[in-house]
Scaffold this motif. Structure first.
Motif, short mmCIF file in Angstrom:
data_model
loop_
_atom_site.label_atom_id
_atom_site.label_comp_id
_atom_site.label_asym_id
_atom_site.label_seq_id
_atom_site.Cartn_x
_atom_site.Cartn_y
_atom_site.Cartn_z
N PHE B 11 0.86 -1.17 0.00
CA PHE B 11 0.00 0.00 0.00
C PHE B 11 0.90 1.22 0.00
O PHE B 11 2.01 1.17 0.52
N VAL B 13 1.67 4.63 1.53
CA VAL B 13 1.28 5.32 2.76
C VAL B 13 1.97 6.68 2.85
O VAL B 13 3.02 6.90 2.25
N LYS B 20 4.61 0.28 1.30
CA LYS B 20 4.77 -0.49 2.52
C LYS B 20 4.11 -1.85 2.27
O LYS B 20 2.94 -1.91 1.89
N ALA B 22 2.21 -5.05 2.89
CA ALA B 22 1.27 -5.62 3.85
C ALA B 22 1.38 -7.14 3.80
O ALA B 22 1.23 -7.82 4.80
N PRO B 41 -0.67 -11.82 14.45
CA PRO B 41 -1.08 -10.69 15.29
C PRO B 41 -1.82 -9.62 14.48
O PRO B 41 -1.92 -9.73 13.26
N ASN B 42 -2.31 -8.62 15.17
CA ASN B 42 -2.97 -7.51 14.49
C ASN B 42 -2.03 -6.88 13.47
O ASN B 42 -0.85 -6.68 13.75
N GLY B 43 -2.55 -6.60 12.31
CA GLY B 43 -1.75 -5.93 11.28
C GLY B 43 -0.79 -6.85 10.57
O GLY B 43 0.08 -6.39 9.83
N GLY B 45 -1.44 -8.87 8.18
CA GLY B 45 -1.75 -8.97 6.76
C GLY B 45 -2.76 -10.07 6.47
O GLY B 45 -2.97 -10.44 5.31
N LYS B 46 -3.41 -10.57 7.50
CA LYS B 46 -4.39 -11.66 7.30
C LYS B 46 -5.56 -11.19 6.43
O LYS B 46 -5.91 -11.82 5.43
N SER B 47 -6.15 -10.07 6.83
CA SER B 47 -7.31 -9.59 6.07
C SER B 47 -6.93 -9.21 4.66
O SER B 47 -7.68 -9.45 3.71
N THR B 48 -5.75 -8.63 4.50
CA THR B 48 -5.29 -8.26 3.17
C THR B 48 -5.18 -9.51 2.29
O THR B 48 -5.62 -9.50 1.14
N GLU B 85 -14.52 -9.66 7.85
CA GLU B 85 -14.25 -9.20 9.21
C GLU B 85 -15.24 -8.07 9.50
O GLU B 85 -15.43 -7.18 8.66
N GLU B 160 -11.90 -13.77 10.75
CA GLU B 160 -12.23 -13.61 12.17
C GLU B 160 -13.69 -13.97 12.45
O GLU B 160 -14.46 -13.13 12.93
N HIS B 192 -6.71 -14.25 15.60
CA HIS B 192 -5.46 -14.02 16.33
C HIS B 192 -5.47 -14.72 17.68
O HIS B 192 -4.54 -14.62 18.44
#
Ligand SMILES: Nc1ncnc2c1ncn2[C@@H]1O[C@H](COP(=O)(O)OP(=O)(O)OP(=O)(O)O)[C@@H](O)[C@H]1O
Ligand SMILES: [Mg+2]
Lengths: 281, 259
Positions: B11, B13, B20, B22, B41-43, B45-48, B85, B160, B192
């Protein structure tokens, strides 16, 4: 291909139940019925005031629907993430986009139709601008042809504007999309008049024809450019003809319809190219 | 069968639009008829990653194939159900309107019985005639799951699925996933929290900082974790009781530092 219709009806239902659509519709209906009372205070030609006022109300509220619902119908779907479920079903993005636009056009058609019917009812009560048409032994009080044409043009113009708003909402924010669309609308309404203003003036003096330019070449160029490139909305405004009950020839209706259709079609293709490339995050 | 071939997604930024990553050179095969848990963990890149699988996002490089179709082709989603999500629906419609619309889009033959089936299965049938903006978070989650299960798809992608649910809801959702597992569906879900979904998985993939660190069957990962557990000295304060959880926790901690 059926999917695009499902998507259109789904969007239409969504718009139909939305507060903004309701409010615009109700407000326009109040104005149209209220114009009856306004015209009562006038001594001259009550019917004409009534017609001018109501057509203005119908047109402005449908344009509002085009601008404000157009700039939010896809933008909000992305922003609120409700688009995720939509686009991850086996449906082409073009069908989704086309369905959204068609749904909005259906809403515009419905609102113009309802407003025109109310307007017609008020005219019937006032016994103005309606004249009997005979079917065998029956007679029916009918509005002049130009009012029907004007309603049709309002649908074309508002849908056209809706597509502009949707296109802008794909590349900027919702608020900016509305503002840009209003600017385009404003320029599109006045560009033909501006163009006439900067036209060179022909003067005959001493038996010779002199062509005089009053505006600077740069101004002329800019005005010409705006006039040719940006949509010309003034052709959808036939208030002079409606006030004086002048019928509109069918070739003019046809050409203006084709103008609106082809220009909107082009904008739809541009919107589609942008939308197809867009990451939905 | 889902093949993820060396995908990277960046992405842009900040004001200068610096890239950057992801997701970073991720390759992963999601086997047919298996449940794969996607942890990180959060961020991370799972959702991406998941959005690339379902065609919402275009990979910057690499590609994804679902049953032979590119993920960007709508046909790849013919037999795929997706639960996003924090799902959301547009206002102004009833639950049943939305499900019926999707059922038409999916071209489901016996539409009515199928909508009833999924609404009952997810326990939202009672609220089908309620307007969607009056739904609670858990109710929305249930309706979204119902939409994902329409047409009994072979591939299920859940982002999630358990978040935002109360303990009863979690149990029910896990039971649904177990039921789908019995029916030999291909399931890929992210989370997570390892503790509440480990028992669902045949296979575990771990993503940290956009990089795939692990992709193993549950038994072999557990074995690895036990070895790791024996090596560390007893005095170390352990965050979790379970060796596997501890192992993944340390994996995440150690690889997240270099951010
Ligand atoms: N549209 C976007 N623009 C810029 N950066 C983004 C965008 N979407 C995601 N990112 C970044 O990509 C990285 C991965 O995000 P992603 O949502 O995939 O994480 P995740 O693993 O799903 O986390 P979580 O468990 O919190 O849901 C994050 O650093 C995030 O900031
Ligand atoms: Mg996520």
């Amino acid at each position: 291909m059926k999917k695009i219709l499902y998507s259109a009806f789904y969007s239409f239902n969504e718009i139909k139940n939305s507060k903004i659509f309701y409010s615009f519709l109700i407000f326009a209906l109040i104005l149209i019925s209220g114009s009856y009372f306004v015209s009562q205070t006038s001594f001259i030609d009550q019917g004409r005031i009534m017609v001018d006022f109501s057509i203005f109300a119908i047109s402005i509220f449908n344009i509002f629907i085009g601008i404000f619902i157009g700039s939010s119908i896809i933008y909000d779907d992305i922003e609120k993430k409700s688009i995720f479920l939509n686009l991850t079903k086996p449906i082409k993005r073009s069908y989704y986009l086309g369905g959204r636009i068609l749904g909005l056009i259906l809403a515009i058609i419905m609102s113009t139709f309802i407003m025109t019917i109310i307007f017609y009812a008020v005219l019937l009560i006032m016994r103005k601008y309606v004249s009997p048409v005979y079917f065998g032994g029956m007679s029916l009080e009918i509005m002049p042809q130009s009012i029907f044409v004007q309603s049709f043009f309002i649908i074309i113009e508002s849908s056209f504007i809706a597509i502009i708003a949707i296109l802008f909402s794909l590349i900027t924010s919702k608020a900016l999309a509305s503002i840009f669309t209003i600017i385009i609308l404003f320029i599109g309404e006045v560009s033909s008049r501006l163009n006439a203003l900067v036209k060179p003036i022909k003067i005959i003096s001493d038996g010779k024809l002199i062509i005089e330019n009053h505006a600077s070449p740069v101004t002329i160029f800019i005005v010409h450019l705006l006039y040719t490139v940006l949509p010309n909305f003034s052709i959808f405004n036939i208030s002079a003809e409606t006030s004086y009950k002048i019928s509109i020839p069918s070739d003019i209706i046809f050409y203006r319809f084709i103008y609106g259709l082809s220009y909107s079609g082009l904008l739809f293709i541009i919107a589609l190219v942008i939308f197809n490339k867009k990451d939905i995050t | 069968m889902i093949e993820i071939n060396n995908i990277t997604k960046y992405f842009r930024v900040g004001f200068l639009g610096t890239k950057k990553n992801a997701v970073d050179k991720l390759s992963l095969f999601i086997n047919e008829g298996e449940v794969t848990g996607f942890f990180g963990p959060n961020g991370a890149g799972k959702s991406t990653t998941i959005k690339m699988i379902v065609g919402l996002i275009k990979p910057s490089s690499g590609n994804i194939k679902i049953n032979g179709y590119n993920a960007l082709d709508y046909k790849s989603r013919n037999r795929l159900g997706f639960l996003p999500e924090n799902p959301a629906f547009s206002r102004g419609l009833k639950g049943i309107d939305i499900i019926k619309y999707y059922s038409k889009i999916l071209n489901i033959k016996n539409g009515n019985s199928d909508t009833e089936r999924v609404l009952n299965m997810t326990g939202i049938y009672y609220a089908r005639n309620t307007q969607i903006h009056k739904y609670s978070k858990g109710m929305t989650q249930r309706l979204a799951l119902a939409a994902a299960l329409l047409g009994d798809p072979d591939i299920l992608i859940f982002d999630e699925p358990l978040s935002g649910l109360d303990p009863i809801g979690r149990k029910e959702f896990k039971d649904i996933i177990l039921h789908l597992k019995e029916k030999k569906k291909t399931i890929f879900f992210s989370s997570h929290i390892l503790a509440d979904s480990k028992e669902l998985c045949d296979r575990i993939a771990v993503l940290v900082n956009g990089k795939l660190l692990k992709n193993d069957s549950l038994p072999s990962l557990e074995k690895e974790a036990n070895n790791f557990y024996e090596k560390i000295d007893d005095s170390a304060a352990l965050e979790y009781k379970n060796p596997l959880e501890n192992y993944l926790y340390s994996l995440m901690i150690n690889n997240n530092n270099n951010k």
